[in-house]
Design an enzyme around this catalytic site. Structure first.
Site, PDB file in Angstrom:
ATOM      1  N   ASP A  49      84.047  42.007  40.501  1.00  0.00           N
ATOM      2  CA  ASP A  49      84.073  43.394  40.948  1.00  0.00           C
ATOM      3  C   ASP A  49      84.935  44.260  40.028  1.00  0.00           C
ATOM      4  O   ASP A  49      85.933  43.778  39.474  1.00  0.00           O
ATOM      5  CB  ASP A  49      84.626  43.504  42.371  1.00  0.00           C
ATOM      6  CG  ASP A  49      83.704  42.879  43.410  1.00  0.00           C
ATOM      7  OD1 ASP A  49      82.501  42.740  43.118  1.00  0.00           O
ATOM      8  OD2 ASP A  49      84.198  42.542  44.507  1.00  0.00           O
ATOM      9  N   TYR A  77      90.985  32.086  42.628  1.00  0.00           N
ATOM     10  CA  TYR A  77      91.359  33.494  42.753  1.00  0.00           C
ATOM     11  C   TYR A  77      92.769  33.604  43.324  1.00  0.00           C
ATOM     12  O   TYR A  77      93.140  32.856  44.229  1.00  0.00           O
ATOM     13  CB  TYR A  77      90.409  34.235  43.692  1.00  0.00           C
ATOM     14  CG  TYR A  77      88.979  34.336  43.227  1.00  0.00           C
ATOM     15  CD1 TYR A  77      88.534  35.451  42.521  1.00  0.00           C
ATOM     16  CD2 TYR A  77      88.053  33.326  43.511  1.00  0.00           C
ATOM     17  CE1 TYR A  77      87.216  35.559  42.099  1.00  0.00           C
ATOM     18  CE2 TYR A  77      86.735  33.423  43.091  1.00  0.00           C
ATOM     19  CZ  TYR A  77      86.315  34.537  42.389  1.00  0.00           C
ATOM     20  OH  TYR A  77      85.014  34.637  41.973  1.00  0.00           O
ATOM     21  N   ASP A  91      87.617  46.014  50.607  1.00  0.00           N
ATOM     22  CA  ASP A  91      88.668  46.155  49.600  1.00  0.00           C
ATOM     23  C   ASP A  91      89.120  47.615  49.569  1.00  0.00           C
ATOM     24  O   ASP A  91      88.731  48.421  50.423  1.00  0.00           O
ATOM     25  CB  ASP A  91      88.189  45.676  48.220  1.00  0.00           C
ATOM     26  CG  ASP A  91      86.991  46.464  47.684  1.00  0.00           C
ATOM     27  OD1 ASP A  91      86.714  47.572  48.199  1.00  0.00           O
ATOM     28  OD2 ASP A  91      86.338  45.977  46.740  1.00  0.00           O
ATOM     29  N   ARG A 183      86.486  38.713  49.489  1.00  0.00           N
ATOM     30  CA  ARG A 183      86.590  39.873  50.382  1.00  0.00           C
ATOM     31  C   ARG A 183      86.224  39.498  51.820  1.00  0.00           C
ATOM     32  O   ARG A 183      86.852  39.948  52.774  1.00  0.00           O
ATOM     33  CB  ARG A 183      85.685  41.000  49.885  1.00  0.00           C
ATOM     34  CG  ARG A 183      86.207  41.719  48.649  1.00  0.00           C
ATOM     35  CD  ARG A 183      85.278  42.842  48.237  1.00  0.00           C
ATOM     36  NE  ARG A 183      84.022  42.360  47.689  1.00  0.00           N
ATOM     37  CZ  ARG A 183      82.851  42.990  47.814  1.00  0.00           C
ATOM     38  NH1 ARG A 183      82.773  44.110  48.504  1.00  0.00           N
ATOM     39  NH2 ARG A 183      81.773  42.495  47.258  1.00  0.00           N
TER      40      ARG A 183
END
Length: 328
Positions: A49, A77, A91, A183
């Site tokens: 993203d 991550y 987000d 997310r």
């Protein structure tokens, strides 16, 4: 007489383990790297993203044939969840849709975490690239539609709580498989804790088989690319004369690539002779020799003088190529 097509780029092959900066889209990153290397072909292994930073492996030339093997690799991550607010995009980019004054405790968060390890069911975000009836979910969401996205199975190898920045922000690290949305993980944990939550910072630390030591920044790539600019006097038609060969001119930036074969560390490797490599590149099967050469393998790759030749199957000691790579 047929008109000659314009040269589109250099026929180079390899991986650029790009440290994508915050704010840059994955497609824009690929275009930038392709331009810096003057490459004829490029593609990435897994979208990141725009609001996320970190490792975005970009394949150049023949390396694009190995993209599926990197896509299937595990990813790590590091992310921050801000509690008390759920957002439309899960987000910072979206608007708040649910809020709470409640803040979870460390014990509550740690007690919940085992629920989100192993094989779990997960619903992708409304703003995601999932296709619904042929259209991207994020396109439908931007038009104001609420999309019914089915749950799907994903695998999370580990989920670690790293630190609390304050009572509303918690830093985690997750190792997960293909198709996992971090997310969604933040959204679902917030709902389970009764306080809601969204991703406020996200960085991809690792994409198997590449390592953080192989990361290169945009600044490093631009500096190396600048060294390839032709220098010297101009000829009668105004063209710059550069006595260096193309390989010499681009040596600085090409040194920042990782070998194409690095993407295939997960499969058996077999070394063959130059003669065998020629036969394989023509699509012919060859007998693989050597003490460690497997007799059977659903997938294996062969190399000659350390360079990738082909991916294929080994049946009864015979390598049968499925995908071959140019010898350049």
């Amino acid at each position: 007489m047929a008109r000659r097509g314009k040269k589109k780029g250099r026929p180079i092959s390899g991986w650029v383990v790009f440290d994508k900066p915050h704010g840059m889209g994955s497609t824009d990153a690929v275009a930038k790297i392709k331009w810096l290397f003057k490459a004829d072909k490029a593609g990435h292994a897994g979208t990141l993203d725009p609001l996320a930073s970190g490792m975005l492996p970009i394949a150049l030339g023949e390396a694009t044939k190995t993209v599926p093997y990197v896509m299937d690799g595990a990813k790590v991550y590091r992310f921050t969840v801000t509690w008390g607010e759920e957002r439309s995009t899960d987000d910072l980019e979206g608007v708040a849709t649910k809020t709470s004054d409640h803040c979870p405790t460390d014990d509550q968060v740690r007690a919940l975490m085992p629920k989100y390890t192993g094989v779990i069911m997960q619903t992708p975000p409304q703003f995601s690239a999932i296709k619904i009836a042929g259209e991207r979910a994020y396109d439908l969401a931007r038009e104001g539609e609420t999309v019914d996205i089915p749950e799907r199975e994903v695998e999370i190898g580990r989920l670690d709580l790293i630190e609390w920045l304050d009572e509303r922000r918690t830093v985690f690290e997750v190792e997960c498989g293909k198709g996992t949305y971090v997310r969604s993980l933040a959204r679902d944990m917030g709902r389970d804790l009764g306080c809601f939550g969204h991703i406020s910072e996200l960085r991809r630390v690792e994409v198997e088989p590449f390592t953080p030591d192989e990361l290169v920044t945009l600044e490093e790539l631009e500096a190396a690319s600048a060294l390839a600019v032709p220098v010297g006097d101009a000829d009668d038609e105004g063209r710059i004369i550069d006595p260096r060969t193309e390989r010499e001119r681009f040596s600085a930036i090409d040194a920042l690539m990782v070998d194409t074969g690095a993407a295939l560390d997960c499969m058996p490797q077999v070394s063959v002779s130059d003669d065998a490599a020629v036969k394989i590149r023509l699509g012919n099967p060859v007998i693989v020799r050597g003490r460690d050469a497997p007799v059977e393998a659903e997938e294996a790759c062969v190399t000659a003088r350390g360079r990738l030749v082909a991916i294929g199957a080994i049946e009864a000691g015979m390598f049968k190529p499925k995908r071959v790579f140019a010898g350049r």
